[in-house]
Motif scaffolding. Structure first.
Motif, mmCIF file in Angstrom:
data_model
loop_
_atom_site.group_PDB
_atom_site.id
_atom_site.type_symbol
_atom_site.label_atom_id
_atom_site.label_comp_id
_atom_site.label_asym_id
_atom_site.label_seq_id
_atom_site.Cartn_x
_atom_site.Cartn_y
_atom_site.Cartn_z
ATOM 1 N N CYS A 17 0.849 -1.190 0.000
ATOM 2 C CA CYS A 17 0.000 0.000 0.000
ATOM 3 C C CYS A 17 0.891 1.249 0.000
ATOM 4 C CB CYS A 17 -0.893 -0.004 1.229
ATOM 5 S SG CYS A 17 -1.995 1.431 1.361
ATOM 6 N N THR A 18 0.593 2.193 -0.883
ATOM 7 C CA THR A 18 1.392 3.413 -0.951
ATOM 8 C C THR A 18 0.993 4.433 0.111
ATOM 9 O OG1 THR A 18 -0.059 4.307 -2.669
ATOM 10 C CG2 THR A 18 1.933 3.184 -3.394
ATOM 11 N N LYS A 19 -0.076 4.168 0.839
ATOM 12 C CA LYS A 19 -0.490 5.085 1.911
ATOM 13 C C LYS A 19 0.054 4.661 3.275
ATOM 14 C CE LYS A 19 -2.939 8.175 -0.202
ATOM 15 N NZ LYS A 19 -2.612 9.579 -0.175
ATOM 16 N N CYS A 20 -0.114 3.384 3.630
ATOM 17 C CA CYS A 20 0.267 2.945 4.984
ATOM 18 C C CYS A 20 1.408 1.923 4.992
ATOM 19 C CB CYS A 20 -0.946 2.367 5.694
ATOM 20 S SG CYS A 20 -1.470 0.747 5.081
ATOM 21 N N ASP A 21 1.897 1.528 3.823
ATOM 22 C CA ASP A 21 2.983 0.555 3.680
ATOM 23 C C ASP A 21 2.616 -0.878 4.067
ATOM 24 O OD1 ASP A 21 4.766 2.431 2.626
ATOM 25 O OD2 ASP A 21 5.419 3.048 4.623
ATOM 26 N N GLU A 22 1.316 -1.186 4.223
ATOM 27 C CA GLU A 22 0.865 -2.560 4.455
ATOM 28 C C GLU A 22 1.352 -3.432 3.296
ATOM 29 O OE1 GLU A 22 -1.195 -5.812 6.062
ATOM 30 O OE2 GLU A 22 -1.008 -3.837 6.950
ATOM 31 N N MET A 36 -7.442 -12.709 -6.174
ATOM 32 C CA MET A 36 -7.549 -12.811 -4.712
ATOM 33 C C MET A 36 -7.412 -11.450 -4.039
ATOM 34 S SD MET A 36 -5.489 -16.310 -3.782
ATOM 35 C CE MET A 36 -5.475 -15.903 -2.052
ATOM 36 N N LEU A 37 -6.425 -10.658 -4.475
ATOM 37 C CA LEU A 37 -6.204 -9.339 -3.878
ATOM 38 C C LEU A 37 -7.394 -8.419 -4.127
ATOM 39 C CD1 LEU A 37 -2.466 -8.979 -4.835
ATOM 40 C CD2 LEU A 37 -3.361 -9.120 -2.505
ATOM 41 N N THR A 38 -7.953 -8.474 -5.323
ATOM 42 C CA THR A 38 -9.128 -7.669 -5.642
ATOM 43 C C THR A 38 -10.300 -8.078 -4.763
ATOM 44 O OG1 THR A 38 -8.368 -7.394 -7.911
ATOM 45 C CG2 THR A 38 -10.685 -6.961 -7.491
ATOM 46 N N ASP A 39 -10.508 -9.373 -4.604
ATOM 47 C CA ASP A 39 -11.590 -9.871 -3.750
ATOM 48 C C ASP A 39 -11.410 -9.440 -2.301
ATOM 49 O OD1 ASP A 39 -12.716 -11.077 -5.956
ATOM 50 O OD2 ASP A 39 -12.082 -13.112 -5.400
ATOM 51 N N LYS A 40 -10.160 -9.319 -1.858
ATOM 52 C CA LYS A 40 -9.886 -8.891 -0.480
ATOM 53 C C LYS A 40 -10.038 -7.389 -0.293
ATOM 54 C CE LYS A 40 -6.736 -12.591 0.822
ATOM 55 N NZ LYS A 40 -5.384 -12.915 1.302
ATOM 56 N N GLY A 41 -10.128 -6.628 -1.407
ATOM 57 C CA GLY A 41 -10.349 -5.188 -1.291
ATOM 58 C C GLY A 41 -9.182 -4.315 -1.695
ATOM 59 N N TRP A 42 -8.088 -4.904 -2.171
ATOM 60 C CA TRP A 42 -6.965 -4.102 -2.648
ATOM 61 C C TRP A 42 -7.407 -3.364 -3.904
ATOM 62 C CZ3 TRP A 42 -1.968 -3.396 -0.782
ATOM 63 C CH2 TRP A 42 -1.648 -4.137 0.352
ATOM 64 N N ARG A 43 -6.990 -2.096 -4.029
ATOM 65 C CA ARG A 43 -7.364 -1.294 -5.195
ATOM 66 C C ARG A 43 -6.146 -0.558 -5.717
ATOM 67 N NH1 ARG A 43 -12.498 1.422 -4.504
ATOM 68 N NH2 ARG A 43 -12.097 2.252 -6.575
ATOM 69 N N GLY A 44 -6.163 -0.231 -6.987
ATOM 70 C CA GLY A 44 -5.068 0.506 -7.597
ATOM 71 C C GLY A 44 -5.585 1.646 -8.446
ATOM 72 N N THR A 45 -4.841 2.736 -8.481
ATOM 73 C CA THR A 45 -5.125 3.861 -9.358
ATOM 74 C C THR A 45 -3.893 4.060 -10.236
ATOM 75 O OG1 THR A 45 -4.233 5.524 -7.829
ATOM 76 C CG2 THR A 45 -6.569 4.950 -7.569
ATOM 77 N N ALA A 46 -3.904 5.101 -11.026
ATOM 78 C CA ALA A 46 -2.767 5.362 -11.915
ATOM 79 C C ALA A 46 -1.477 5.611 -11.133
ATOM 80 C CB ALA A 46 -3.070 6.549 -12.813
ATOM 81 N N HIS A 48 -1.266 5.117 -7.349
ATOM 82 C CA HIS A 48 -1.202 4.544 -6.001
ATOM 83 C C HIS A 48 -1.815 3.153 -5.945
ATOM 84 C CE1 HIS A 48 0.164 8.254 -4.143
ATOM 85 N NE2 HIS A 48 -0.755 8.897 -4.850
ATOM 86 N N CYS A 49 -1.407 2.405 -4.940
ATOM 87 C CA CYS A 49 -1.959 1.101 -4.611
ATOM 88 C C CYS A 49 -2.478 1.200 -3.180
ATOM 89 C CB CYS A 49 -0.862 0.051 -4.715
ATOM 90 S SG CYS A 49 -1.414 -1.586 -4.269
ATOM 91 N N TYR A 50 -3.692 0.714 -2.951
ATOM 92 C CA TYR A 50 -4.314 0.850 -1.640
ATOM 93 C C TYR A 50 -4.691 -0.507 -1.056
ATOM 94 C CZ TYR A 50 -5.008 5.718 -3.039
ATOM 95 O OH TYR A 50 -4.824 7.016 -3.444
#
Length: 64
Positions: A17-22, A36-46, A48-50
């Motif tokens: 994660c680019t916000k909290c470093d998780e 799997m990551l998408t199903d868990k709620g990980w998201r990406g923008t142009a 950042h990764c969240y």
């Protein structure tokens, strides 16, 4: 030529994660890991990764 070990090898997919470093690590092939990551709620923008927590906090909800 396919190697006899190809079916037994998996990739280590690491995402941060680019916000909290998780960091999350998944030992699967890349397509399955992304699903799997998408199903868990990980998201990406142009830019950042969240992680799921930061995505909920910083991004608009996904439209269905």
């Amino acid at each position: 030529m396919k190697n006899e070990l190809d079916d037994y090898c998996v990739e280590c997919v690491i995402i941060q994660c680019t916000k909290c470093d998780e960091v999350s690590r998944i030992y699967q092939d890349i397509d399955y890991a992304i699903e799997m990551l998408t199903d868990k709620g990980w998201r990406g923008t142009a830019k950042h990764c969240y992680c799921p927590f930061c995505a909920e906090k910083h991004l608009k909800p996904k439209s269905k």
